[in-house]
Motif scaffolding. Structure first.
Motif, PDB file in Angstrom:
ATOM      1  N   GLU A  19     -48.770  69.206  19.410  1.00 51.68           N
ATOM      2  CA  GLU A  19     -47.879  68.155  18.669  1.00 51.68           C
ATOM      3  C   GLU A  19     -47.179  67.458  19.708  1.00 51.68           C
ATOM      4  OE1 GLU A  19     -43.705  69.941  16.542  1.00 51.68           O
ATOM      5  OE2 GLU A  19     -45.712  71.458  17.123  1.00 51.68           O
ATOM      6  N   LYS A  20     -46.549  67.818  20.237  1.00 51.11           N
ATOM      7  CA  LYS A  20     -46.133  67.082  21.136  1.00 51.11           C
ATOM      8  C   LYS A  20     -46.608  65.639  21.440  1.00 51.11           C
ATOM      9  CE  LYS A  20     -43.640  66.733  26.217  1.00 51.11           C
ATOM     10  NZ  LYS A  20     -43.387  67.213  27.164  1.00 51.11           N
ATOM     11  N   GLU A  21     -48.131  65.557  21.932  1.00 55.52           N
ATOM     12  CA  GLU A  21     -49.134  64.398  22.087  1.00 55.52           C
ATOM     13  C   GLU A  21     -49.124  64.075  20.737  1.00 55.52           C
ATOM     14  OE1 GLU A  21     -51.044  61.525  23.509  1.00 55.52           O
ATOM     15  OE2 GLU A  21     -50.066  62.864  24.419  1.00 55.52           O
ATOM     16  N   VAL A  22     -48.632  63.862  19.373  1.00 51.55           N
ATOM     17  CA  VAL A  22     -48.928  63.628  18.274  1.00 51.55           C
ATOM     18  C   VAL A  22     -47.709  62.979  18.174  1.00 51.55           C
ATOM     19  CG1 VAL A  22     -49.220  64.122  15.740  1.00 51.55           C
ATOM     20  CG2 VAL A  22     -50.904  65.085  17.259  1.00 51.55           C
ATOM     21  N   ARG A  23     -46.455  63.603  18.696  1.00 53.68           N
ATOM     22  CA  ARG A  23     -45.158  63.150  18.568  1.00 53.68           C
ATOM     23  C   ARG A  23     -45.338  61.159  19.660  1.00 53.68           C
ATOM     24  NH1 ARG A  23     -41.858  67.108  19.905  1.00 53.68           N
ATOM     25  NH2 ARG A  23     -43.005  68.781  19.067  1.00 53.68           N
ATOM     26  N   ARG A  24     -45.698  62.074  20.750  1.00 51.92           N
ATOM     27  CA  ARG A  24     -46.071  60.581  21.967  1.00 51.92           C
ATOM     28  C   ARG A  24     -46.914  59.453  21.025  1.00 51.92           C
ATOM     29  NH1 ARG A  24     -48.881  58.159  24.751  1.00 51.92           N
ATOM     30  NH2 ARG A  24     -50.419  58.725  24.743  1.00 51.92           N
ATOM     31  N   VAL A  25     -47.643  59.690  20.252  1.00 52.26           N
ATOM     32  CA  VAL A  25     -48.843  58.708  19.966  1.00 52.26           C
ATOM     33  C   VAL A  25     -47.582  57.941  18.895  1.00 52.26           C
ATOM     34  CG1 VAL A  25     -50.479  58.410  18.621  1.00 52.26           C
ATOM     35  CG2 VAL A  25     -50.925  59.817  20.796  1.00 52.26           C
ATOM     36  N   ASN A  26     -47.045  58.831  17.779  1.00 52.22           N
ATOM     37  CA  ASN A  26     -46.356  58.311  17.076  1.00 52.22           C
ATOM     38  C   ASN A  26     -45.187  57.475  16.717  1.00 52.22           C
ATOM     39  OD1 ASN A  26     -48.387  59.229  15.044  1.00 52.22           O
ATOM     40  ND2 ASN A  26     -46.773  60.952  14.277  1.00 52.22           N
ATOM     41  N   ASP A  27     -44.479  57.387  18.244  1.00 53.50           N
ATOM     42  CA  ASP A  27     -43.666  57.140  18.665  1.00 53.50           C
ATOM     43  C   ASP A  27     -43.835  55.939  18.742  1.00 53.50           C
ATOM     44  OD1 ASP A  27     -41.739  59.269  18.034  1.00 53.50           O
ATOM     45  OD2 ASP A  27     -41.158  59.528  19.505  1.00 53.50           O
ATOM     46  N   ALA A  28     -45.052  56.166  20.140  1.00 51.58           N
ATOM     47  CA  ALA A  28     -45.248  54.580  20.009  1.00 51.58           C
ATOM     48  C   ALA A  28     -45.932  53.711  19.252  1.00 51.58           C
ATOM     49  CB  ALA A  28     -46.978  54.927  21.684  1.00 51.58           C
ATOM     50  N   GLN A  30     -44.859  53.498  16.243  1.00 45.18           N
ATOM     51  CA  GLN A  30     -43.467  53.211  15.503  1.00 45.18           C
ATOM     52  C   GLN A  30     -42.857  52.177  16.579  1.00 45.18           C
ATOM     53  OE1 GLN A  30     -40.925  56.428  14.635  1.00 45.18           O
ATOM     54  NE2 GLN A  30     -39.673  54.514  12.933  1.00 45.18           N
ATOM     55  N   ALA A  31     -42.868  52.100  17.583  1.00 43.83           N
ATOM     56  CA  ALA A  31     -42.288  51.117  18.722  1.00 43.83           C
ATOM     57  C   ALA A  31     -42.845  49.716  18.538  1.00 43.83           C
ATOM     58  CB  ALA A  31     -41.580  51.956  19.874  1.00 43.83           C
ATOM     59  N   ALA A  32     -44.489  50.023  19.511  1.00 43.85           N
ATOM     60  CA  ALA A  32     -45.246  48.811  19.135  1.00 43.85           C
ATOM     61  C   ALA A  32     -44.958  47.071  16.830  1.00 43.85           C
ATOM     62  CB  ALA A  32     -47.014  48.825  18.759  1.00 43.85           C
ATOM     63  N   ILE A  33     -44.616  48.680  16.337  1.00 44.01           N
ATOM     64  CA  ILE A  33     -44.703  47.799  14.670  1.00 44.01           C
ATOM     65  C   ILE A  33     -43.526  47.311  14.794  1.00 44.01           C
ATOM     66  CG2 ILE A  33     -44.601  48.572  12.454  1.00 44.01           C
ATOM     67  CD1 ILE A  33     -46.889  50.436  12.975  1.00 44.01           C
ATOM     68  N   LEU A  34     -42.438  48.321  15.502  1.00 42.18           N
ATOM     69  CA  LEU A  34     -41.259  47.354  15.332  1.00 42.18           C
ATOM     70  C   LEU A  34     -40.706  46.165  15.945  1.00 42.18           C
ATOM     71  CD1 LEU A  34     -38.469  50.774  14.834  1.00 42.18           C
ATOM     72  CD2 LEU A  34     -38.994  49.072  13.508  1.00 42.18           C
ATOM     73  N   ARG A  35     -41.472  45.982  17.417  1.00 40.56           N
ATOM     74  CA  ARG A  35     -41.658  45.339  18.656  1.00 40.56           C
ATOM     75  C   ARG A  35     -42.198  43.726  18.012  1.00 40.56           C
ATOM     76  NH1 ARG A  35     -43.923  47.395  22.576  1.00 40.56           N
ATOM     77  NH2 ARG A  35     -46.039  46.565  21.605  1.00 40.56           N
ATOM     78  N   LEU A  36     -43.257  44.266  16.932  1.00 41.68           N
ATOM     79  CA  LEU A  36     -44.059  43.459  16.246  1.00 41.68           C
ATOM     80  C   LEU A  36     -43.091  42.388  15.271  1.00 41.68           C
ATOM     81  CD1 LEU A  36     -46.593  41.247  15.881  1.00 41.68           C
ATOM     82  CD2 LEU A  36     -47.528  43.143  14.775  1.00 41.68           C
ATOM     83  N   MET A  37     -42.685  43.308  13.873  1.00 42.14           N
ATOM     84  CA  MET A  37     -42.036  42.766  13.042  1.00 42.14           C
ATOM     85  C   MET A  37     -40.778  41.789  13.344  1.00 42.14           C
ATOM     86  SD  MET A  37     -41.837  45.489  10.592  1.00 42.14           S
ATOM     87  CE  MET A  37     -40.546  45.575  10.043  1.00 42.14           C
TER      88      MET A  37
END
Length: 148
Positions: A19-28, A30-37
């Motif tokens: 669960e912790k790994e899934v959260r880390r991947v999701n956060d990464a 989301q951060a990449a998408i926001l940076r691109l936007m």
């Protein structure tokens, strides 16, 4: 009893770690998408001099494709601008009557482009979005910047 309890505890610990790994991947992601936007905000506003940063994360291939599209748009706008300048020059050498776009003109009147200024091409607000039904934003033109 003890072995079952130990097994259950190991499974719970493994589930927490997953669960912790899934959260880390999701956060990464989301951060990449926001940076691109964020990087593409100027492009969305018509600045074709900008490019997206191509990275190794999930948005890298998307950024590369967007950069390819921006380059194609830049070339298209440049061609249109050069054609407008050539058309103006051809009209000037043929003695065509020019009128200001702000004055009433007859159906055969040509419009003069400002000298020494490369014209920009208006695009509709929201043109960077997927096609939907036309809204009021489509009626407000803005300018595209394409000079490097």
């Amino acid at each position: 009893g003890r072995e079952r309890a130990a097994l259950a505890e190991r499974q719970r610990a493994e589930a927490r770690a997953q669960e912790k790994e899934v959260r880390r991947v999701n956060d990464a992601t989301q951060a990449a998408i926001l940076r691109l936007m964020n990087e593409l905000q100027d492009v969305a506003e018509g600045d074709l001099t900008r490019q997206a940063t191509v990275t190794e994360d999930i948005t890298g291939a998307i950024a590369d494709s967007i950069n390819y599209a921006i380059e194609a748009l830049r070339e298209l706008v440049t061609t249109i601008n050069e054609s407008a300048i050539s058309l103006d020059a051809a009209a000037n050498t043929r003695g065509v009557v020019h009128r200001s776009p702000h004055k009433p003109a007859g159906p055969r009147a040509a419009f003069r482009l400002p000298r020494g200024r490369v014209p920009s091409v208006p695009i509709a607000k929201g043109a960077n979005r997927a096609p939907t039904r036309p809204g009021p934003r489509a009626l407000h033109p803005r300018r595209v910047r394409c000079a490097p």
